[in-house]
Design a protein around this motif. Structure first.
Motif, PDB file in Angstrom:
ATOM      1  N   ALA A 103       0.461  -1.627  -0.307  1.00  0.00           N
ATOM      2  CA  ALA A 103       0.116   0.166  -0.151  1.00  0.00           C
ATOM      3  C   ALA A 103       0.570   1.412  -0.147  1.00  0.00           C
ATOM      4  O   ALA A 103       1.566   1.680  -1.218  1.00  0.00           O
ATOM      5  N   GLY A 104       1.516   1.846   1.248  1.00  0.00           N
ATOM      6  CA  GLY A 104       1.931   2.875   0.707  1.00  0.00           C
ATOM      7  C   GLY A 104       3.498   2.925   0.985  1.00  0.00           C
ATOM      8  O   GLY A 104       4.027   3.001   0.700  1.00  0.00           O
ATOM      9  N   GLY A 105       4.099   1.123   1.139  1.00  0.00           N
ATOM     10  CA  GLY A 105       5.495   0.602   1.222  1.00  0.00           C
ATOM     11  C   GLY A 105       6.413   1.017   1.911  1.00  0.00           C
ATOM     12  O   GLY A 105       7.484   0.830   1.801  1.00  0.00           O
ATOM     13  N   THR A 106       6.077   1.949   3.547  1.00  0.00           N
ATOM     14  CA  THR A 106       6.614   2.914   4.183  1.00  0.00           C
ATOM     15  C   THR A 106       7.908   1.565   4.959  1.00  0.00           C
ATOM     16  O   THR A 106       8.436   1.418   5.445  1.00  0.00           O
ATOM     17  N   LEU A 120     -16.038   5.360  13.485  1.00  0.00           N
ATOM     18  CA  LEU A 120     -15.225   6.177  12.208  1.00  0.00           C
ATOM     19  C   LEU A 120     -14.956   5.535  11.294  1.00  0.00           C
ATOM     20  O   LEU A 120     -14.308   4.134  12.481  1.00  0.00           O
ATOM     21  N   ARG A 121     -15.077   4.809  10.476  1.00  0.00           N
ATOM     22  CA  ARG A 121     -14.844   4.376   9.788  1.00  0.00           C
ATOM     23  C   ARG A 121     -13.602   4.736   8.521  1.00  0.00           C
ATOM     24  O   ARG A 121     -13.965   5.684   7.980  1.00  0.00           O
ATOM     25  N   VAL A 122     -12.502   4.064   8.732  1.00  0.00           N
ATOM     26  CA  VAL A 122     -11.651   4.462   8.022  1.00  0.00           C
ATOM     27  C   VAL A 122     -10.582   3.445   6.989  1.00  0.00           C
ATOM     28  O   VAL A 122     -10.403   2.456   7.011  1.00  0.00           O
ATOM     29  N   GLY A 123     -11.559   4.050   5.699  1.00  0.00           N
ATOM     30  CA  GLY A 123      -9.979   2.680   4.970  1.00  0.00           C
ATOM     31  C   GLY A 123      -8.903   2.033   5.132  1.00  0.00           C
ATOM     32  O   GLY A 123      -7.970   2.951   5.982  1.00  0.00           O
ATOM     33  N   SER A 124      -8.175   1.233   4.999  1.00  0.00           N
ATOM     34  CA  SER A 124      -7.011   0.673   5.272  1.00  0.00           C
ATOM     35  C   SER A 124      -5.550   1.187   4.488  1.00  0.00           C
ATOM     36  O   SER A 124      -4.486   1.690   4.972  1.00  0.00           O
ATOM     37  N   ALA A 125      -6.283   2.115   3.203  1.00  0.00           N
ATOM     38  CA  ALA A 125      -5.281   2.577   2.472  1.00  0.00           C
ATOM     39  C   ALA A 125      -5.399   3.927   2.817  1.00  0.00           C
ATOM     40  O   ALA A 125      -4.685   4.491   1.969  1.00  0.00           O
ATOM     41  N   VAL A 126      -6.194   4.296   3.734  1.00  0.00           N
ATOM     42  CA  VAL A 126      -5.902   5.507   4.156  1.00  0.00           C
ATOM     43  C   VAL A 126      -4.943   6.506   4.503  1.00  0.00           C
ATOM     44  O   VAL A 126      -4.690   6.019   5.308  1.00  0.00           O
ATOM     45  N   THR A 127      -3.694   7.000   3.930  1.00  0.00           N
ATOM     46  CA  THR A 127      -2.536   7.771   4.466  1.00  0.00           C
ATOM     47  C   THR A 127      -2.894   8.962   5.862  1.00  0.00           C
ATOM     48  O   THR A 127      -4.508   9.074   5.941  1.00  0.00           O
ATOM     49  N   LEU A 128      -1.659   8.095   6.703  1.00  0.00           N
ATOM     50  CA  LEU A 128      -2.013   9.147   7.858  1.00  0.00           C
ATOM     51  C   LEU A 128      -2.109  10.800   7.870  1.00  0.00           C
ATOM     52  O   LEU A 128      -2.634  10.835   8.788  1.00  0.00           O
ATOM     53  N   GLY A 129      -1.675  10.630   6.721  1.00  0.00           N
ATOM     54  CA  GLY A 129      -1.810  12.350   6.449  1.00  0.00           C
ATOM     55  C   GLY A 129      -2.881  12.908   6.577  1.00  0.00           C
ATOM     56  O   GLY A 129      -3.208  14.036   6.507  1.00  0.00           O
ATOM     57  N   LEU A 163       2.430   9.284   3.089  1.00  0.00           N
ATOM     58  CA  LEU A 163       2.619   7.595   1.633  1.00  0.00           C
ATOM     59  C   LEU A 163       1.635   6.717   2.709  1.00  0.00           C
ATOM     60  O   LEU A 163       1.505   5.485   2.253  1.00  0.00           O
ATOM     61  N   ALA A 164       2.489   6.896   4.353  1.00  0.00           N
ATOM     62  CA  ALA A 164       2.107   5.733   4.808  1.00  0.00           C
ATOM     63  C   ALA A 164       0.454   5.217   5.004  1.00  0.00           C
ATOM     64  O   ALA A 164      -0.276   6.669   5.153  1.00  0.00           O
ATOM     65  N   THR A 165       0.104   4.357   5.068  1.00  0.00           N
ATOM     66  CA  THR A 165      -1.676   3.997   5.063  1.00  0.00           C
ATOM     67  C   THR A 165      -1.601   3.816   7.083  1.00  0.00           C
ATOM     68  O   THR A 165      -1.106   2.802   7.672  1.00  0.00           O
ATOM     69  N   LEU A 166      -2.709   3.897   7.413  1.00  0.00           N
ATOM     70  CA  LEU A 166      -3.618   3.419   8.865  1.00  0.00           C
ATOM     71  C   LEU A 166      -3.211   2.435   8.612  1.00  0.00           C
ATOM     72  O   LEU A 166      -2.681   1.561   9.778  1.00  0.00           O
TER      73      LEU A 166
END
Lengths: 747, 299
Positions: free
Chosen positions: B27-30, B65-74, B101-104
């Motif tokens: 996903a984010g790859g970090t 709160l429903r957050v998609g797993s590919a939502v970035t932390l930013g 870049l990093a995702t939840l």
């Protein structure tokens, strides 16, 4: 000579940006054991790898490297033994970086492990790393100045402390790299990211058995050095050798991991220091036992060993001085010069013990330091002469800025002072030749072309020299064009180390520019029918001093000089006029001038967790005269940040015998989020030896910051801080090492 | 660093099919790419899931709160529907650039880190193999791999009682986040794709987080203690992370002495530490942070 077909992708490139037609790429094969006998190196698999065109091992280099002729012990590529993990063993050349790396991965190395020496305290008496040093000590130095025993016998109080200072690395953003090109005319061209092109020039010639006249060294843009690019390294020598073999340009750029293995960073130190104080609080004597962890090879370690003791007394008046300094060999990457070379560790010990003594004696730490300060014209007991000093003013500045700072529980302000050299009075390669030279030419269009051998490593040295030349000529800095970084085209400069460039190259530039100024004025005087000494050189004009309306344009004056001389140019050189001490090692320590610094730090400590925050650093520095105010201030900020890292978060060491860490994720350089408010105060106390009074500003300001932070922490928590870096676990006494104790004894 | 195969998933079923073939989700790859660079994860094929719209939504659903797993932390830190405490903790992770870049999902599924593992290839070769790299020993002295998951957000959301949605070939499933984190160093529950994180929208004063971190940026946290207080009950939910193989909840009575807290920290923190501090210090610091968290949460 034809113009080379160089395809620079950038106007101002780094080594990694350089590309030459036909260029191939080198990769080093490194040791995976800290100490071992090399049984065999099989290069055949590498040579069979697609894209690989050559490979070499240590047998290709007959002589050992080393910048100090009396301690040359480092092979270009390991021969017979390896002495640290990461030591270069072989090199592979490929048509692409990937091919070279793939080939390097296939080289078969057979090593027979030897017991490694992994700590400096276990080095003496352990398995020797070098046959000629059976005790693993590079040199056991004992020097004594003044009546040490008698001084200690008269002492009212003797304070003793043992201090540990952790190793750290330079963390220059640009990794080391070199591009070598053996030219058809049988000359070697080498571009290198180095602080010392002159040193590389001559050392490469020696290593490759070439006439120095056949070697040309060029420095493209250099992305920082901090001392880490002061020596001649394996990557430079192998690139040159391979280019000579292959008749092709060879480039090598180290990875960040390899830079950490190359190291040459701050020596880990363990110092036991005694200080004798009389009833009137004068320091009667300092007596230090200094142990330095040198890693596997000598490098510049001999200098470090002497500096560690020689600078103990400055900036204070001390009646007697003695030190024993031993730099031991261990199976880690070699330590070397880092910003404040050799003096940072002993300054930490002295300033810590002084602060402890001040608390014990109920003395104001700043006032006591002022009372002890050496004055202009004085010399230390070991003969270091003070030509100018703004030390008391520096202390006054930090005291003034901190006098109304309120401190809550767990908060405190700590102080420290220091001095540093402005270049070493004697060169690494002993000779009586100038340390710096400069050439300057006047052009009929009114421009001045200044050529120097200085390596600008990002500190703005060339800008400083431009300003000094412009001031001497009475012209705006924009009228001076500076060229540097090519040993073919530029005169000699020994390098950007020991904070020598401003003073030494600056004096050479002033000598050259002053000579040119006289030439231009003499030509104008002939035309104007007056004497040269009656003329002034103003921006764009030559005028008769007492007749402002009479004169000529600068371009006309230069043209008149060209008519007479053919070309209007002048040269200048600088050789320090400083006497060496009449004792072994007496050439290591003297300097044409000393800079002075004082620092204060305000910290707060979380006593439950052992964490601490540095809120403010006040740093006052006597740079003689600030040639470039912005750059001096920048150096003070840089010094404060580097010192902050050494004090709190940066540490290099061995884990399982391997350098650790080897990357910027783990190596704890302070981030923007960690920085305190830095209050830089520039103090100007011109030195008669400095160019227009200037002294150094790039290294000295680092020295007092680490002990100022430690002194603040000690005052905040009421403990004697004896070890750097101040990690939370160590601060709370966790971990095997704990803290040494400090003792006081009545005299 | 060379990545040979990356398949960009067109849909969740497409991604699931690739996972079934052994592809590694990216996903984010970090977290993942540094391991590829260091050769810890070599010769893998990747399925990129970061662009799937199903994984990129944020919305409020009642008290959750429903957050998609590919939502970035930013992005999450800037979301107006995100509770203040979660926005604040997102901002504590890594650096601004990494947070973009990093995702939840990646934050919750971070691989364990160890000072002997997350090193370049030559360093690890010189050190010798460990359990994680085909060897038969732990260089930190453990009887098995004690790599530690350094997830700040994993610890915080565990304390907050978050749930996750997993998509598997058999269908969708909602499970508690704690099911993702076993209580020991054994393998956690894996399989399928983490699609969504369901986070209780607690009041700001009902969440307390205390951390130990070397620097104010870049570094992974060395220790995280997070606590939440649930309204109308006398329940405190305390979770410890970063110094453990996985974040874990720690039972703590509403009112307890310093000795009880110290014993609880002692029991929670393993003797093997693969970070930069010794176990004795980590246990001490854990007790300190637990006391601070409870002090902030108790009325």
């Amino acid at each position: 000579m034809s113009t080379p077909d160089l395809r620079w992708p950038w106007v101002d490139p780094y080594v990694a940006d350089l590309a030459v037609p036909g260029m191939v790429y080198a990769a080093l094969v490194r040791s995976s054991l800290p100490h071992a006998v090399i049984r065999a190196i099989d290069l055949a698999p590498a040579l069979a790898t697609p894209g690989v065109i050559a490979a070499l091992d240590g047998e290709a280099f007959a002589v050992r490297g080393g910048v100090i002729h009396s301690s040359r012990d480092e092979p270009v590529l390991a021969r017979g033994k390896v002495r640290y993990v990461g030591e270069p063993l072989a090199v592979v050349v490929g048509v692409s970086p990937e091919a070279a790396a793939a080939g390097a991965n296939t080289v078969k190395i057979a090593l027979d492990s030897l017991p490694p020496v992994l700590t400096m305290t276990s080095a003496e008496g352990a398995t020797p790393l070098h046959e000629n040093h059976p005790d693993n000590v590079l040199r056991d130095i004992v020097l004594e100045f003044g009546p040490v025993e008698e001084s200690f016998s008269r002492a009212h109080t003797v304070f003793t402390g043992t201090y540990g200072y952790g190793a750290s690395t330079h963390a220059a953003l640009e990794p080391h790299g070199a591009l070598a090109w053996w030219r058809p005319e049988r000359r070697l061209w080498l571009w290198s990211s180095t602080q010392c092109p002159h040193l590389v020039h001559h050392e490469l010639a020696r290593l490759l058995a070439l006439d120095p006249a056949a070697v040309r060294v060029m420095t493209p843009r250099v992305g920082g050095g901090f001392g880490g690019k002061s020596e001649v390294y394996a990557h430079e020598a192998v690139a040159a050798k391979l280019s000579m073999m292959l008749h092709r340009p060879v480039r090598i750029v180290l990875s960040r991991e390899e830079v950490f293995y190359t190291h040459r960073g701050r020596h880990e130190a363990l110092i036991t220091l005694r200080m004798a104080v009389d009833s009137r609080h004068a320091i009667l004597g300092l007596d230090a036992d200094i142990l330095l962890n040198g890693g596997a090879y000598a490098g510049m370690g001999l200098v470090t060993s002497y500096y560690a003791g020689q600078f103990m007394a400055v900036p204070y008046r001390v009646e007697s001085l003695r030190f024993r300094s031993r730099r031991v060999f261990t199976n880690g990457p070699p330590a070397g010069p880092k910003r404040g070379h050799g003096s940072v560790q002993i300054r930490f010990a002295v300033e810590r013990l002084m602060d402890h003594a001040a608390l014990h004696l109920d003395l104001d730490p700043v006032a006591w330091r002022m009372a002890l300060a050496l004055e202009q014209g004085e010399a230390t007991v070991n003969g270091l002469k003070i030509g100018s000093t703004g030390f008391v003013r520096c202390l006054q500045e930090v005291a003034r800025h901190t006098e109304d700072i309120p401190c809550r529980a767990g908060e405190a302000v700590g102080f420290a002072g220091s001095a540093y050299i402005c270049g070493a009075a004697f060169p690494i390669m002993p000779n009586r030749l100038p340390h710096s030279q400069a050439l300057i030419r006047a052009d009929r269009c009114g421009l001045f072309s200044l050529t120097v051998g200085v390596a600008d490593i990002g500190q703005g040295a060339l800008e400083t020299l431009r300003v000094l030349a412009a001031e001497t000529l009475g012209q705006p800095p924009s009228s001076v064009i500076v060229s540097a970084g090519d040993t073919d085209a530029c005169p000699v400069d020994l390098g950007s180390y020991s904070s020598r460039v401003t003073l030494m190259a600056g004096n050479a530039v002033i000598a050259a520019a002053g000579s040119l100024r006289r030439t231009v004025l003499e030509a104008a005087a002939r035309r104007l029918g007056t004497r040269a000494e009656d003329l002034d050189l103003l921006p764009g004009r030559v005028v008769v001093r007492d007749e402002p309306g009479r004169g000529m344009s600068l371009t006309r004056a230069i043209a008149r000089a060209e008519e007479r001389l053919g070309v209007v140019m002048a040269g200048g050189g600088y050789t320090p006029r400083v006497e060496a001490g009449s004792y072994p090692g007496g050439a290591l320590g003297p300097s044409p001038a000393f800079s002075f610094s004082a620092a204060a730090a305000r910290v707060s400590v979380d006593r439950e967790l052992g964490t601490l925050v540095v809120h403010d650093i006040w740093l006052a520095h006597d740079c003689g005269r600030a040639v470039d105010l912005g750059r001096v201030r920048g150096q003070l900020h840089g010094c404060a940040i580097m010192a902050l890292g050494e004090a709190l978060t940066e540490k290099s060491g061995l884990t399982r015998g391997i350098m650790d860490p080897v990357g910027f994720t783990e190596y704890g350089i302070p981030t923007a989020a960690d920085l305190p408010r830095i209050h830089a105060v520039i103090v100007e106390e011109p030195d008669p030896a400095g160019p227009h009074g200037a002294k150094e500003a790039g290294e000295g300001p680092l020295l007092p910051v680490v002990p100022a932070i430690a002194n603040a922490v000690a005052r905040a928590i009421g403990a004697h801080i004896c070890r750097i870096p101040l990690t939370p676990d160590l601060l709370l006494g966790h971990g095997a090492a704990g803290y040494p104790t400090v003792e006081e004894a009545g005299g | 660093m060379t990545i040979h195969t990356v398949h960009i998933a067109r849909s969740l079923p497409d991604a699931l099919a690739r996972l079934d073939e052994g592809f590694v989700p990216l996903a984010g790859g970090t977290d993942l790419l540094p391991r590829v660079k260091h050769g810890v994860l070599a010769d893998a094929a990747f399925v990129a899931i970061g662009r799937l719209v199903e994984l990129r939504e944020i919305h409020r659903d009642g008290d959750s709160l429903r957050v998609g797993s590919a939502v970035t932390l930013g992005r999450l830190s800037r979301s107006s529907v995100c509770p203040q405490w979660l926005r604040r903790e997102c901002m504590e992770v890594a650096t601004p650039r990494v947070r973009e870049l990093a995702t939840l999902g990646g934050a919750l599924l971070q691989e364990g880190r160890c000072r002997f593992l997350n090193r370049p290839l030559h360093w690890r070769r010189s050190s010798g193999p460990c359990f994680r790299t085909g060897g038969t020993r732990c260089h930190a002295g453990g009887e098995r791999c004690w790599a530690q998951q350094r997830s700040l957000l994993g610890t915080v959301l565990l304390a907050a009682g978050a749930s996750i949605n997993l998509i598997t070939p058999a269908g969708a499933e909602t499970i508690a986040l704690r099911a993702l984190y076993p209580d020991d160093a054994g393998p956690c529950r894996r399989g399928g794709i983490l699609s969504e994180i369901l986070i209780p929208c607690l009041d700001d004063d009902a969440v307390a987080v205390e951390t130990l971190r070397r620097r104010g940026s870049i570094d992974f946290h060395d220790l995280v203690v997070a606590g939440t207080r649930h309204e109308g009950t006398r329940d405190l939910s305390i979770a410890i992370g970063a110094a453990l193989p996985y974040p874990r909840r720690v039972p703590l009575p509403w009112e307890c002495s310093d000795d009880v807290v110290a014993q609880s920290a002692e029991a929670a923190i393993p003797a093997v530490q693969t970070g930069r501090f010794e176990a004795s210090y980590v246990r001490h610091a854990t007790a300190v942070l637990m006391r601070r968290v409870t002090a902030r949460l108790l009325p």
